[in-house]
Design a protein around this motif. Structure first.
Motif, PDB file in Angstrom:
ATOM      1  N   ILE A 134       3.446 -11.530  -3.793  1.00 13.56           N
ATOM      2  CA  ILE A 134       3.819 -10.104  -3.651  1.00 13.56           C
ATOM      3  C   ILE A 134       5.478 -10.274  -3.524  1.00 13.56           C
ATOM      4  O   ILE A 134       6.009  -9.379  -4.200  1.00 13.56           O
ATOM      5  N   THR A 135       5.861 -11.179  -2.789  1.00 13.43           N
ATOM      6  CA  THR A 135       7.339 -11.324  -2.616  1.00 13.43           C
ATOM      7  C   THR A 135       8.227 -11.549  -3.784  1.00 13.43           C
ATOM      8  O   THR A 135       9.141 -10.916  -4.250  1.00 13.43           O
ATOM      9  N   ALA A 165      -3.813  -9.208  -4.665  1.00 11.39           N
ATOM     10  CA  ALA A 165      -3.213  -9.929  -3.504  1.00 11.39           C
ATOM     11  C   ALA A 165      -3.376  -9.175  -2.255  1.00 11.39           C
ATOM     12  O   ALA A 165      -3.578  -9.728  -1.156  1.00 11.39           O
ATOM     13  N   THR A 166      -3.137  -7.888  -2.295  1.00 10.43           N
ATOM     14  CA  THR A 166      -3.081  -7.322  -1.007  1.00 10.43           C
ATOM     15  C   THR A 166      -4.573  -7.256  -0.516  1.00 10.43           C
ATOM     16  O   THR A 166      -4.575  -7.653   1.048  1.00 10.43           O
ATOM     17  N   LEU A 217       0.539  -1.080   0.059  1.00 13.67           N
ATOM     18  CA  LEU A 217       0.155  -0.048  -0.093  1.00 13.67           C
ATOM     19  C   LEU A 217       0.937   1.252   0.070  1.00 13.67           C
ATOM     20  O   LEU A 217       0.715   2.134  -0.791  1.00 13.67           O
ATOM     21  N   GLY A 218       2.000   1.239   0.914  1.00 11.64           N
ATOM     22  CA  GLY A 218       2.749   2.304   1.055  1.00 11.64           C
ATOM     23  C   GLY A 218       3.542   2.657  -0.336  1.00 11.64           C
ATOM     24  O   GLY A 218       3.696   4.017  -0.854  1.00 11.64           O
ATOM     25  N   CYS A 219       3.993   1.533  -1.194  1.00  4.74           N
ATOM     26  CA  CYS A 219       4.652   1.999  -2.215  1.00  4.74           C
ATOM     27  C   CYS A 219       3.753   2.304  -3.410  1.00  4.74           C
ATOM     28  O   CYS A 219       4.096   3.310  -4.085  1.00  4.74           O
ATOM     29  N   GLY A 220       2.618   1.923  -3.397  1.00  5.78           N
ATOM     30  CA  GLY A 220       1.636   2.611  -4.253  1.00  5.78           C
ATOM     31  C   GLY A 220       1.064   3.949  -3.938  1.00  5.78           C
ATOM     32  O   GLY A 220       1.038   4.985  -4.979  1.00  5.78           O
ATOM     33  N   VAL A 230       1.826   0.136  -8.960  1.00  2.41           N
ATOM     34  CA  VAL A 230       1.404  -1.099  -8.362  1.00  2.41           C
ATOM     35  C   VAL A 230       0.316  -1.809  -9.322  1.00  2.41           C
ATOM     36  O   VAL A 230      -0.737  -1.117  -9.257  1.00  2.41           O
ATOM     37  N   GLY A 231       0.405  -2.804  -9.910  1.00  2.00           N
ATOM     38  CA  GLY A 231      -0.420  -3.647 -10.816  1.00  2.00           C
ATOM     39  C   GLY A 231      -1.757  -3.965 -10.221  1.00  2.00           C
ATOM     40  O   GLY A 231      -1.876  -4.158  -9.064  1.00  2.00           O
ATOM     41  N   SER A 232      -2.740  -4.263 -10.978  1.00  2.00           N
ATOM     42  CA  SER A 232      -3.710  -4.880 -10.487  1.00  2.00           C
ATOM     43  C   SER A 232      -3.854  -6.063  -9.700  1.00  2.00           C
ATOM     44  O   SER A 232      -4.569  -6.455  -8.792  1.00  2.00           O
TER      45      SER A 232
END
Length: 295
Positions: free
Chosen positions: A270-271, A119-120, A102-105, A112-114
């Protein structure tokens, strides 16, 4: 990574035992534990080159990231002291990478792709299954591990920001050196000198285990890539569940395994996506890779 997982499980159980049976505050336990860990790990720090590693032009950022880490530690220790069952706390801590996404986006403005957003969201649904906030048995203290995961995610975002300019040794040195002063300030209002040889033995064991866990994580990430280590990191869940059951008789309900599986699948996706993206960037820029979780 397995040694680190076992060591952290021991630390968690010792912290809960000291809080429940000896009435020590979480802030007191945290201060003594990390002070002992710093003394124990000093010989290892010398191998990193302390003077060289302390050279930085971003001292303010290092202080801020360690402050965020300390808040996360204090919230986690508070959860253990409440006490929040260890099976619930550890499972909820595992959502930290979801907050990082979330923070990256939203903060770092990364693309941050769909697939990562899905996944988040799926991972947070898994956390809700574990929390069960609609249940009559829900307690607000159960949100403490979630708050700890949030602050550790913020810490990871700063590590991500700094890692392009700062070497790993600088990250580690400042983290271990600054944790104790922050813990001193936080522990003052509730400070009570631990009494009894048995209490000090348990605190010493917690400190040594903390140092061993930190050293093991750094050593593991210096040898192999983060994507290889990820499955071993997830071993902390069963290790802590076994420890909690042996010491306190806390048996997790069925919803834990459903929620934890959803979280783990989301985090693994995500990793691996992040590792693939980072490897592509490395190949383009020819820079070394520093995983967030190595610090």
């Amino acid at each position: 990574m397995l040694v680190a997982g076992i060591s952290f499980a021991l630390v968690n159980i010792l912290a809960q035992w000291l809080s429940i049976h000896y009435g020590l505050s979480s802030t007191t336990i945290t201060f003594v534990q990390y002070a002992i860990a710093l003394v124990v790990i000093l010989p290892c720090l010398k191998g990193l080159g302390i003077r060289r590693s302390l050279r930085t032009q971003k001292l303010g950022w290092h202080i801020f990231r360690v402050f965020l880490s300390v808040i996360g530690i204090q919230l986690w220790m508070w959860a253990l002291a409440y006490p929040v069952p260890i099976w619930q706390g550890i499972a909820l801590l595992m959502i930290s990478p979801l907050f990082t996404t979330l923070g990256c986006g939203l903060i770092l403005k990364e693309h941050v792709g769909s697939a990562r957003w899905i996944a988040t969201l799926t991972g947070f649904i898994g956390a809700m299954i574990i929390l069960e906030p609609w249940s009559d048995a829900f307690r607000w203290a159960a949100l403490l591990p979630v708050c700890a995961a949030f602050f550790w995610a913020c810490y990871s975002l700063i590590v991500k920001k700094l890692s392009s300019d700062e070497p790993p040794s600088t990250m580690v040195i400042y983290l271990l050196i600054l944790i104790t002063p922050f813990n001193i300030v936080i522990s003052i209002p509730e400070w009570k000198m631990p009494q009894g040889i048995e209490v000090w033995c348990l605190l010493f064991l917690a400190g040594v285990s903390t140092a061993l866990a930190q050293w093991s994580i750094v050593k593991a990430y210096s040898i192999v890539e983060a994507s290889f280590l990820q499955p071993f990191d997830h071993a902390k869940l069963p290790l802590n569940i076994i420890a909690g059951w042996m010491m306190f008789g806390w048996a997790p309900p069925g919803r834990l395994w459903i929620g934890a599986t959803i979280i783990i699948v989301s985090v693994v996706f995500i990793t691996h996506w992040e590792a693939k993206k980072t490897q592509q960037t490395q190949n383009h820029l020819n820079k070394p890779y520093l995983p967030d979780s190595a610090i």
